[in-house]
Design a protein around this motif. Sequence first.
Motif, PDB file in Angstrom:
ATOM      1  N   TRP A  80     -16.278 -11.483 -13.464  1.00 54.83           N
ATOM      2  CA  TRP A  80     -15.873 -12.827 -13.871  1.00 54.83           C
ATOM      3  C   TRP A  80     -14.500 -12.846 -14.546  1.00 54.83           C
ATOM      4  N   ALA A  81     -14.189 -11.871 -15.379  1.00 55.39           N
ATOM      5  CA  ALA A  81     -12.922 -11.874 -16.117  1.00 55.39           C
ATOM      6  C   ALA A  81     -11.721 -11.708 -15.196  1.00 55.39           C
ATOM      7  N   ASP A  82     -11.913 -11.122 -14.028  1.00 53.96           N
ATOM      8  CA  ASP A  82     -10.848 -11.088 -13.031  1.00 53.96           C
ATOM      9  C   ASP A  82     -10.820 -12.370 -12.215  1.00 53.96           C
ATOM     10  N   CYS A  83     -11.996 -12.916 -11.959  1.00 52.31           N
ATOM     11  CA  CYS A  83     -12.101 -14.142 -11.167  1.00 52.31           C
ATOM     12  C   CYS A  83     -11.314 -15.285 -11.802  1.00 52.31           C
ATOM     13  N   ILE A  84     -11.358 -15.404 -13.126  1.00 50.97           N
ATOM     14  CA  ILE A  84     -10.711 -16.542 -13.778  1.00 50.97           C
ATOM     15  C   ILE A  84      -9.186 -16.455 -13.719  1.00 50.97           C
ATOM     16  N   LYS A  85      -8.655 -15.345 -13.236  1.00 50.23           N
ATOM     17  CA  LYS A  85      -7.212 -15.244 -13.027  1.00 50.23           C
ATOM     18  C   LYS A  85      -6.781 -15.922 -11.729  1.00 50.23           C
ATOM     19  N   GLN A  86      -7.734 -16.292 -10.890  1.00 46.96           N
ATOM     20  CA  GLN A  86      -7.426 -16.818  -9.565  1.00 46.96           C
ATOM     21  C   GLN A  86      -7.955 -18.244  -9.435  1.00 46.96           C
ATOM     22  N   ALA A  87      -7.055 -19.185  -9.216  1.00 47.79           N
ATOM     23  CA  ALA A  87      -7.464 -20.588  -9.104  1.00 47.79           C
ATOM     24  C   ALA A  87      -8.435 -20.787  -7.959  1.00 47.79           C
ATOM     25  N   SER A  88      -8.323 -19.967  -6.911  1.00 49.82           N
ATOM     26  CA  SER A  88      -9.219 -20.098  -5.773  1.00 49.82           C
ATOM     27  C   SER A  88     -10.650 -19.708  -6.119  1.00 49.82           C
ATOM     28  N   ALA A  91     -11.013 -22.464 -11.169  1.00 49.36           N
ATOM     29  CA  ALA A  91      -9.884 -23.304 -11.550  1.00 49.36           C
ATOM     30  C   ALA A  91      -9.956 -23.689 -13.021  1.00 49.36           C
ATOM     31  N   GLY A  92      -8.809 -24.055 -13.567  1.00 48.67           N
ATOM     32  CA  GLY A  92      -8.766 -24.603 -14.920  1.00 48.67           C
ATOM     33  C   GLY A  92      -8.390 -23.632 -16.006  1.00 48.67           C
ATOM     34  N   TYR A  93      -8.136 -22.365 -15.657  1.00 46.53           N
ATOM     35  CA  TYR A  93      -7.774 -21.366 -16.653  1.00 46.53           C
ATOM     36  C   TYR A  93      -6.261 -21.205 -16.723  1.00 46.53           C
ATOM     37  N   THR A  94      -5.765 -20.924 -17.919  1.00 44.48           N
ATOM     38  CA  THR A  94      -4.329 -20.856 -18.177  1.00 44.48           C
ATOM     39  C   THR A  94      -3.916 -19.445 -18.552  1.00 44.48           C
ATOM     40  N   SER A  95      -2.795 -19.009 -17.983  1.00 46.69           N
ATOM     41  CA  SER A  95      -2.223 -17.724 -18.362  1.00 46.69           C
ATOM     42  C   SER A  95      -1.381 -17.922 -19.610  1.00 46.69           C
ATOM     43  N   ASP A  96      -1.783 -17.304 -20.693  1.00 48.90           N
ATOM     44  CA  ASP A  96      -1.115 -17.504 -21.976  1.00 48.90           C
ATOM     45  C   ASP A  96      -0.263 -16.282 -22.313  1.00 48.90           C
ATOM     46  N   GLY A  97       0.828 -16.115 -21.591  1.00 49.49           N
ATOM     47  CA  GLY A  97       1.706 -14.991 -21.879  1.00 49.49           C
ATOM     48  C   GLY A  97       1.605 -13.879 -20.862  1.00 49.49           C
ATOM     49  N   PRO A 101       0.469 -10.251 -25.053  1.00 45.32           N
ATOM     50  CA  PRO A 101      -0.075 -11.210 -26.023  1.00 45.32           C
ATOM     51  C   PRO A 101       1.044 -12.076 -26.577  1.00 45.32           C
ATOM     52  N   PRO A 102       0.907 -13.409 -26.537  1.00 50.82           N
ATOM     53  CA  PRO A 102       1.991 -14.273 -27.001  1.00 50.82           C
ATOM     54  C   PRO A 102       2.135 -14.350 -28.510  1.00 50.82           C
ATOM     55  N   GLY A 103       1.170 -13.807 -29.236  1.00 54.97           N
ATOM     56  CA  GLY A 103       1.254 -13.834 -30.690  1.00 54.97           C
ATOM     57  C   GLY A 103       0.720 -15.104 -31.300  1.00 54.97           C
ATOM     58  N   ASN A 104      -0.195 -15.754 -30.607  1.00 52.35           N
ATOM     59  CA  ASN A 104      -0.798 -16.993 -31.098  1.00 52.35           C
ATOM     60  C   ASN A 104      -2.154 -16.723 -31.740  1.00 52.35           C
ATOM     61  N   PRO A 105      -2.611 -17.623 -32.598  1.00 56.13           N
ATOM     62  CA  PRO A 105      -3.951 -17.454 -33.186  1.00 56.13           C
ATOM     63  C   PRO A 105      -5.056 -17.400 -32.138  1.00 56.13           C
ATOM     64  N   THR A 106      -4.782 -17.955 -30.960  1.00 59.78           N
ATOM     65  CA  THR A 106      -5.784 -17.979 -29.894  1.00 59.78           C
ATOM     66  C   THR A 106      -5.859 -16.660 -29.124  1.00 59.78           C
ATOM     67  N   TYR A 113     -17.298 -20.288 -23.648  1.00 62.36           N
ATOM     68  CA  TYR A 113     -16.744 -20.786 -22.395  1.00 62.36           C
ATOM     69  C   TYR A 113     -15.819 -21.985 -22.575  1.00 62.36           C
ATOM     70  N   ALA A 114     -15.710 -22.506 -23.780  1.00 55.64           N
ATOM     71  CA  ALA A 114     -14.708 -23.533 -24.053  1.00 55.64           C
ATOM     72  C   ALA A 114     -13.305 -22.949 -23.991  1.00 55.64           C
ATOM     73  N   ASP A 115     -13.198 -21.641 -24.099  1.00 57.32           N
ATOM     74  CA  ASP A 115     -11.915 -20.949 -24.026  1.00 57.32           C
ATOM     75  C   ASP A 115     -11.461 -20.902 -22.571  1.00 57.32           C
ATOM     76  N   LYS A 116     -10.353 -21.551 -22.263  1.00 54.86           N
ATOM     77  CA  LYS A 116      -9.832 -21.584 -20.903  1.00 54.86           C
ATOM     78  C   LYS A 116      -8.563 -20.735 -20.751  1.00 54.86           C
ATOM     79  N   LEU A 117      -8.388 -19.791 -21.665  1.00 55.40           N
ATOM     80  CA  LEU A 117      -7.282 -18.843 -21.542  1.00 55.40           C
ATOM     81  C   LEU A 117      -7.748 -17.630 -20.746  1.00 55.40           C
ATOM     82  N   MET A 118      -6.848 -17.090 -19.927  1.00 51.03           N
ATOM     83  CA  MET A 118      -7.197 -15.932 -19.105  1.00 51.03           C
ATOM     84  C   MET A 118      -7.276 -14.635 -19.906  1.00 51.03           C
ATOM     85  N   HIS A 119      -6.502 -14.546 -20.986  1.00 56.74           N
ATOM     86  CA  HIS A 119      -6.469 -13.331 -21.805  1.00 56.74           C
ATOM     87  C   HIS A 119      -6.238 -12.083 -20.945  1.00 56.74           C
TER      88      HIS A 119
END
Length: 316
Positions: A80-88, A91-97, A101-106, A113-119
């Motif tokens: 699943w953690a690889d799947c969320i990197k692919q919109a196909s 969908a709905g997950y964001t690449s944050d950096g 790591p972008p250095g954000n609190p997130t 599952y409310a977290d929609k960051l790909m990490h």
Amino acid sequence: MKQRILALIVIATLCAAQPAFAWFNGGHELAAYIAYQKLTPATRARVDALIKLNPMYGQWTVDVENSRKPLVAFMKAATWADCIKQASCAAGYTSDGGNTPPGNPTDDQNIGYADKLMHQYWHFVDTPYSAGAPGQPAKTPNALTEIEKLSAAIETDESDDIKSYDLVWLEHLVGDIHQPLHATSRFTVNHPQGDAGGNFIYFCAKPCSDELHAYWDGLFGDTPTIQQLSENATVLLGHPKPAGAESLDVASWVTGSFDFAKSAVYTTPISEDNDPTVKLSPRPDAHYRSEANRVANEQILRAGYRLANLLNTKLK
């Protein structure tokens, strides 16, 4: 029963751009299959209930007979953690950096599952391998810090939604960290900022993207059948329990993978990457393939045992 455990993917087929995963689906599903066999009845029941909370559970188990749904879902959850990197796929997950790591609190939030960051930066730890240029410290958060954090979280009374999220990430990350190139970045004259776990060690000129990291990711294939996974797991489980199988020391897992990177990955005929006139590495030969298969099988078996032990010990 098949005597050969797994065949290598024909690497020439990877000349289209590939995302940087650790093991393709075959490796993650095989480690999960092995782990599922080693879960206690109580842990297995808890795992089965938590996996059902993943939003992709219905897709994973459609047309699967009821008796096999728990095992199949657990195996698919490891991807699943690889799947969320692919919109196909999801969908709905964001690449944050991206992989940094972008250095954000997130960066290392744990909100379910409310977290929609790909990490994407959770999938590896770039332990520096100085092999021609000075190394640089691994950035955080990373696979090491997240496995430790999520392992601690599943011992608490957090909500089942969050615990389900933690579980599927742990399934994936434990597999990731046993792929040697997810435990290091090699620093050389040609790549003084690091080779991103072999992603920059190419075997062919562009537009082909055939490279070392994808070679190791592909050792277990991407779309094995349940029957193939069952047969391969049965063979592996017939081997002696690997050294360190019951260890819960995540740092030692990283060290073990890092040691394999030095002893079995960055070895002949792979380029030393310190000659500026040499842009491409020779491809792996038959001897290299044999050793790669041996190490990969050992590491997948070890990952399965360790994942089961972690869940049996910590999951509440």
